[in-house]
Each structure stands twice: as C-alpha cells, then as structure tokens.
Motif scaffolding. Structure first.
Motif, mmCIF file in Angstrom:
data_model
loop_
_atom_site.group_PDB
_atom_site.id
_atom_site.type_symbol
_atom_site.label_atom_id
_atom_site.label_comp_id
_atom_site.label_asym_id
_atom_site.label_seq_id
_atom_site.Cartn_x
_atom_site.Cartn_y
_atom_site.Cartn_z
ATOM 1 N N ARG A 212 -0.527 -76.218 39.603
ATOM 2 C CA ARG A 212 0.354 -77.207 39.000
ATOM 3 C C ARG A 212 0.962 -76.724 37.687
ATOM 4 O O ARG A 212 1.943 -77.282 37.205
ATOM 5 C CB ARG A 212 -0.397 -78.513 38.768
ATOM 6 N N CYS A 215 4.451 -75.032 39.421
ATOM 7 C CA CYS A 215 4.564 -75.357 40.852
ATOM 8 C C CYS A 215 5.801 -74.728 41.480
ATOM 9 O O CYS A 215 5.817 -74.445 42.684
ATOM 10 C CB CYS A 215 4.565 -76.872 41.058
ATOM 11 N N VAL A 246 2.201 -79.923 44.340
ATOM 12 C CA VAL A 246 1.188 -79.001 44.865
ATOM 13 C C VAL A 246 0.317 -79.687 45.908
ATOM 14 O O VAL A 246 -0.010 -79.102 46.949
ATOM 15 C CB VAL A 246 0.317 -78.451 43.711
#
Length: 286
Positions: A212, A215, A246
C-alpha cells in the motif's frame, strides 16, 4: 428470450461455472459494475459467487442476459457442459453421439410399432463405479449430443406406436458405490486450497501493509505481467484508498486461482519489486 433461458437453467449454470469462477468473471466485466464485481468476489465459495453473478445479470434484464449468453457461447469449450445448450441441431441424424463416464448411462433406443405382453427397459447403474474414464478428467472436453457424468443417467429413448398387455418398466436405479477410483481423491483441489492461493491468503495482511506504500507500482507490474486486464487495471487505479486498491488486487488474483497467484509470487520476488518494497524480504514463500 435470453432472460427466460438463464432462469430455466441457472441451477445447472451455478454448478458448471463454479469449476472456474474467475474465468467467467473476467469475461463479464462489460456487464458488471465494479461494485457488483467486488461483491461477487467477496463471496466465500465458488458456488455462491456464481449464484450471485447469475442473480445480478438476470435482474439487469434481457440485454445483459443476451450478452452473458453470448459470452457462454464463445467460451463453451472452457466449460464443456455448456455444449449441451450450444450444440448444432441434430434433427434427422440417424444416431446421436453420446459420452458417459464410469458409472453413467446414456440410452438412445428407438421402439416403433411394437405390441408385447410386457416390456422391460429398466436401467441399473452404480454411481462412482470404476470405468474406462474413471479418474481425474481435467482438460478433457467431450463433445456429444448427450453427456452423462458422475453416475448420472440420460434417457433419450423414442417410443412410438407401442403397446403392452402387462407391465411397461421404464424405471431407473442408481446405487451408491463405496469404490474410490485411483487418483481421484485430492487430485483436483478447490481454488482456495491450491498451494499458491493458500500462500497469498496466509500472507495477505503483510502484503497489504507492504504494497500500500506504493500501490501504483505493483499495479503496473501486474498489468505488465498480464495478471489484470487493462480495464481491471484502470478500475483498480481509480480506487481512492491505496490499501483498498491492494486488497482488491489480491482478492482478484486469488479468485483467479493457482496460475495467477504463482505468477504474482514471482513478481514479488523480482529485484526491482524488492527494492521498492524491502519488507517483502521478510515473507517466506516456502
């Protein structure tokens, strides 16, 4: 109408399509909105995913149903049972073609202008009994007018101008068998139990925490490796929260099964990816 057709056969479609839910979902992107797609993927089992997919498409009306039927027609070879709906018209053919696995029966007898004291056309079979096709038939796509599998029975008999003074026995008996075909057990795992899928699920929380942070990079790598289509890439890219992006990417890959998850693990091991997400080195893929 396509909607009526889907309503009539949806129970069977649930079963047939659940053998590979990710494949049909990926080909329904033009029919589904992204929130519908996500809701389907959130279902816990392949059967539940296909039940919701059919429900959504049928509720959308006949145009969407026709588009779905067209998709099924194009990809009927991937789900060989669909050939029963899209087979060419065999009217006038002298003898229909049949396929039956071990323990299954197809009858296509013709009786005409017969008078008898009694007629016995009783059928008896044992489900799961060994036969010439006993075992894992993955990859085999039989094509025939009548296809019987899994200890099933299809009666396609034609009886015309026939009479009897006594009994006319058309009974069918299918007895359960305790026999196990060699190699049948555990040869085909549900997608959720396949090794690469299990590893991705096991490390999902760590992957989300790692990926994250950037991403867009992992999305680009997934697109380059053709793990997602261009449309899927754009839909994932448009999600405002990187963590959700994600999560949706990983869920999509897991729903696609072993091959996609294996390729994704290889992507995660690439030097450039490891440099971008150094925390990935702490994850063991053994």
């Amino acid at each position: 109408m396509a909607k009526d057709m889907l309503n009539a056969v949806k129970d069977r479609l649930w079963q047939w399509l659940s053998s590979d839910p990710g494949f049909i979902l990926n080909h329904c992107e033009r029919i589904l909105f992204m929130n519908e797609y996500r809701e389907i993927e959130r279902q816990s089992s392949a059967l539940e995913k296909m039940q919701l997919l059919l429900k959504i498409i049928i509720e959308k009306g006949d145009d969407s149903c026709q588009s779905f039927v067209d998709i099924l027609r194009i990809h009927q070879a991937h789900y060989w049972q669909l050939q029963q709906f899209f087979k060419p018209n065999t009217q006038g053919s002298s003898s229909p073609t049949v396929v039956a696995d071990g323990g299954s029966v197809v009858t296509a007898r013709e009786m005409e202008n017969i008078r008898a004291k009694s007629i016995n056309m009783k059928i008896e079979t044992v489900s799961g009994a060994g036969g010439s096709q006993c075992g894992n038939s993955t990859g085999q796509n039989p094509q025939a007018d009548y296809i019987a599998t899994g200890g099933s029975v299809i009666c396609a008999d034609k009886i015309c101008n026939t009479s009897t003074d006594g009994d006319f026995n058309l009974s069918v008996t299918v007895k359960a068998s305790t026999q196990v075909c060699p190699g049948l057990v555990d040869e085909t795992l549900p997608s959720s139990q396949e090794p690469a899928v299990k590893m991705i699920r096991q490390h999902k929380e760590k992957l989300v925490d790692c990926l994250r942070s950037d991403c867009s990079f992992i999305l680009q790598r997934a697109q380059v490796k053709e793990l997602v289509t261009d449309r899927q890439y754009q839909n994932l890219k448009d999600i405002s929260q990187s963590e959700q992006t994600v999560i949706d990417l990983i869920d999509r890959l897991m729903s696609n099964g072993q091959k996609s998850c294996t390729l994704f693990i290889e992507v995660l091991k690439e030097p450039e990816v490891l440099r971008t997400y150094p925390q990935l080195k702490d994850i063991s893929w053994c």
